[in-house]
Scaffold this motif. Sequence first.
Motif, mmCIF file in Angstrom:
data_model
loop_
_atom_site.group_PDB
_atom_site.id
_atom_site.type_symbol
_atom_site.label_atom_id
_atom_site.label_comp_id
_atom_site.label_asym_id
_atom_site.label_seq_id
_atom_site.Cartn_x
_atom_site.Cartn_y
_atom_site.Cartn_z
ATOM 1 N N TRP A 1 2.609 -3.170 -2.258
ATOM 2 C CA TRP A 1 1.379 -2.340 -1.890
ATOM 3 C C TRP A 1 1.493 -1.326 -0.903
ATOM 4 N N GLY B 1 0.743 2.540 -1.557
ATOM 5 C CA GLY B 1 0.075 3.443 -1.056
ATOM 6 C C GLY B 1 0.726 4.775 -0.418
ATOM 7 N N VAL C 1 -4.875 4.924 -2.545
ATOM 8 C CA VAL C 1 -4.750 3.508 -2.102
ATOM 9 C C VAL C 1 -4.966 3.018 -0.514
ATOM 10 N N PHE C 2 -4.348 3.523 0.048
ATOM 11 C CA PHE C 2 -4.511 3.427 1.475
ATOM 12 C C PHE C 2 -6.242 3.736 1.947
ATOM 13 N N ALA D 1 -8.266 0.902 0.574
ATOM 14 C CA ALA D 1 -8.179 -0.337 1.326
ATOM 15 C C ALA D 1 -8.632 -0.460 2.874
ATOM 16 N N PHE D 2 -8.522 0.928 3.427
ATOM 17 C CA PHE D 2 -8.693 0.988 4.748
ATOM 18 C C PHE D 2 -9.825 1.749 5.398
#
Length: 135
Positions: A107, A111, A117-118, A121-122
Amino acid sequence: MNGSKKLRITGWVLSILISLFLIFASASGKFTEWEGKAEMFAKMGWSEEVMVKIGIVEVAIAVLFLIPRTAFVAAILLAAYLGGATATHVRAGEAFFFPIIIGVVAWIALGLRQPDVFRLAFGSNTSYDADRGLK
């Protein structure tokens, strides 16, 4: 070379290493004959025939992980696959941390290759959004 490009290259290097590991170190043992194979798989609760099928799935996921358009779905499939590997090792009373580490690194690699992707996710990065003219 700017920092963003270096991060993407790092992500690609990690992705390639993970895929090579999955194909050559892990899946290849499911396709080849070697001493103790049947006993090891039996201890894990799997037959050799099932392990061949699992090896095919492993190779497919590793290849899909290297294709940019399918990498996100492949990372989800890889997480599920590695969850099964973790459960199998726990049930067999073996060390179970390695599949977890591979999943986390996969992952992170994705990212780095695809920064969205990051952000997904964040949460969004306000300075990144401001640079793109978003609120």
